[in-house]
Enzyme design. Structure first.
Site, short mmCIF file in Angstrom:
data_model
loop_
_atom_site.label_atom_id
_atom_site.label_comp_id
_atom_site.label_asym_id
_atom_site.label_seq_id
_atom_site.Cartn_x
_atom_site.Cartn_y
_atom_site.Cartn_z
N ASP A 93 0.83 -1.20 0.00
CA ASP A 93 0.00 0.00 0.00
C ASP A 93 0.87 1.25 0.00
O ASP A 93 1.93 1.30 0.63
CB ASP A 93 -0.90 -0.03 1.24
CG ASP A 93 -1.95 1.06 1.23
OD1 ASP A 93 -2.61 1.23 0.19
OD2 ASP A 93 -2.10 1.75 2.25
N ASP A 149 -11.44 1.36 -1.66
CA ASP A 149 -11.67 2.79 -1.43
C ASP A 149 -12.64 3.41 -2.44
O ASP A 149 -13.03 4.58 -2.28
CB ASP A 149 -10.35 3.56 -1.49
CG ASP A 149 -9.54 3.43 -0.21
OD1 ASP A 149 -10.14 3.20 0.86
OD2 ASP A 149 -8.30 3.56 -0.28
N GLU A 163 0.99 -0.51 -4.94
CA GLU A 163 -0.16 0.40 -5.08
C GLU A 163 0.44 1.76 -5.44
O GLU A 163 0.94 2.48 -4.58
CB GLU A 163 -0.95 0.45 -3.78
CG GLU A 163 -2.23 1.29 -3.86
CD GLU A 163 -1.99 2.77 -3.60
OE1 GLU A 163 -2.16 3.56 -4.55
OE2 GLU A 163 -1.65 3.12 -2.47
#
Length: 510
Positions: free
Chosen positions: A296, A396, A343
């Site tokens: 992430d 998200d 990411e």
């Protein structure tokens, strides 16, 4: 590096329709793997699995290594004799969305009871495997169980609020705490044993059906965590035990004030002097528990947004250089091959792309982001390369259907219809077909998009502090017809799952 071509589904285990008010590693998880296998899906992507720290977000955890007790299946513990089945009637019977406070109030005491029964009665193979687990994992387990027991004794206050001696980890105070909290620490060791035995059993079951697990590592950890408390020298914590600056991202498409995450920042100089040992342990642990790992906020390894701790938003921050090549060279040296992908969404600068490419890490693409101005077209299938993992949306994003009905601009709507036709009633499947027909090595679709659900099924809205991570799918939603449709698409797009090597160690299920 590109992964073997495959496709799969994004679903956090809390979203499974398990009994007891929250998804767990019980029967519903195995039924989901059976569905993936029937649908010829080779991937199950989860979010971080750690114990929650602040709120319900999987990205906020009290440990980078421990597991969330709420994911332990009490039914499976009951089947093995560690909990009387009649006790399960005390769990909340509600279906639908998760009510975390109610679930925790009912489930955690039963987990504690099962752990006490294990400590009182376990013998033979069960005891041997437990002691082996504790011995192999003492490097993180002992700090965590002491931290977690102390945190409960202090009414879940952050460790800075404890006595000075405990907050600063003075040896004499820690030894007294270990003696006083011996029983509570023993229970927590057993619960972590339950968690990891059940997870590894689930992973073995999935591997036998050619389903790989994709894990997720949040780049930062919580201030109120065993990691910061036990390794304060590895974080930018001042003499008052407070972070001088915290993590976040500048204003972007999700928020005009940016996102002030509030995590303490790493002391990368100290990390470097120690050979990045903490990060090596973290990545080794992650690759032992999952087949692929999503990193992430990858851009934070090149440069990160430093926000003064006194600032209420992330607007007034500054960019600071991260560890870059130095960290990834050390990781490759220590771990060999790295089944990681980055990411790398949002405003990515050339140096971030260069870092990712130098270390042969695939990046991500999200179709929902690809229909804005021409600069966004980098996320569309015709612009991709094999070293990408493509999504219709992530945890998200709104669901594909919710985005289409209320989140797209007129320009984006024309762009979508220009590419896939006026297909508003099945926009979710239009995006799924686009993703899976791309050259990206992996294609991952949130289950909500497979089920064609709207905004009511959205999992998380960034910068909105409440109401997130509550969604669960309904029993019976995973039909044979749905599996057949996915299987046909996987076959025609050459994404049938390759075999998965079985985990090397035998699995004993507690």
């Amino acid at each position: 590096m590109a992964f073997p071509r495959a496709t799969g589904i994004l679903l956090h285990p809390t979203s499974l329709p398990s009994p007891g008010g929250i998804g767990d590693f019980g029967a519903a998880a195995y039924e989901f793997i059976d569905f993936l296998s029937a649908a010829r899906q080779g991937l199950w992507q989860v979010l971080p699995l750690g114990p929650p720290a602040n709120g319900n977000s999987p990205y906020s955890s009290t440990s980078a290594f421990a597991g969330n007790p709420l994911l332990v299946s009490l039914e499976r513990l009951s089947e093995r004799g560690w909990l009387d089945r009649s006790r399960l009637s005390e769990l909340p019977a509600t279906a639908g969305e998760i009510h975390y406070d109610l679930v925790a109030a009912r489930k955690l005491p039963l987990l504690t009871e099962a752990a006490h029964n294990f400590l009182d009665r376990a013998s033979g193979q069960a005891r041997v495997h437990f002691e082996q687990f504790c011995g192999e994992n003492n490097w993180w387990l002992e700090d965590f169980v002491l931290f977690d027991a102390l945190r409960e004794r202090h009414g879940n206050q952050a460790w800075k609020q404890w006595s000075r001696e405990l907050a600063r980890r003075e040896p004499a105070a820690l030894e007294i705490a270990r003696q006083n909290l011996a029983s509570e620490m023993a229970v927590r060791r057993v619960i972590q044993f339950f968690f990891y035995q059940q997870w590894q059993a689930l992973r073995l079951y999935s591997a036998q059906r050619s389903v790989r697990m994709i894990g997720d590592i949040a780049i930062f950890v919580d201030y109120d965590s065993a990691d910061v408390w036990a390794h304060r020298d590895l974080f930018l914590i001042n003499d008052d035990l407070e972070p001088g600056a915290v993590s976040g991202v500048p204003p972007d498409a999700f928020s005009t004030t940016g996102q002030r995450w509030g995590n303490p920042l790493y002391n990368w100089d100290a990390m470097r002097r120690q050979g990045y040992g903490w990060w090596v342990q973290r990545l080794r642990w992650a690759t032992q528990t999952c087949d692929y790992i999503r990193l992430d906020h990858f851009s934070g390894f090149a440069h990160f947004w430093e926000v003064p701790a006194s600032e209420p938003t992330a607007i007034h921050g500054r960019w600071v250089d991260g560890p870059g090549d130095d960290l990834f060279n050390k990781l490759r040296e220590a771990l060999g091959g790295m089944p990681l992908f980055a990411e790398d969404l949002g405003s990515i600068t050339p140096d971030v792309n260069a870092l990712r490419e130098r270390h042969q890490l695939p990046g991500m693409a999200v179709l929902q982001f690809g229909f804005g101005d021409p600069g966004a077209h980098i996320y569309l299938p015709h612009r991709l390369t094999q070293d990408r993992v493509i999504y219709t949306g992530t945890h998200d994003n709104d669901t594909a259907l919710g985005w289409w009905k209320s989140g797209v601009s007129a320009y984006e709507r024309r762009a979508v219809e220009g590419l896939v036709g006026p297909d508003a009633e099945s926009i979710n499947w239009a995006l799924i077909r686009l993703a899976q027909s791309s050259v990206a090595s992996l294609s991952v679709v949130p289950l909500q998009d497979v089920l064609g659900l709207g905004s009511e099924a959205r999992l998380n809205t960034p910068s909105v502090p409440t109401g997130n991570f509550r969604w669960r799918y309904q029993p019976g939603a995973l039909t044979p017809q749905l599996a057949e449709r996915l299987a046909t698409l996987a076959e025609v797009t050459d994404r049938l799952p390759p075999p998965v090597p079985l985990p090397p160690s035998q699995v004993f299920v507690a």
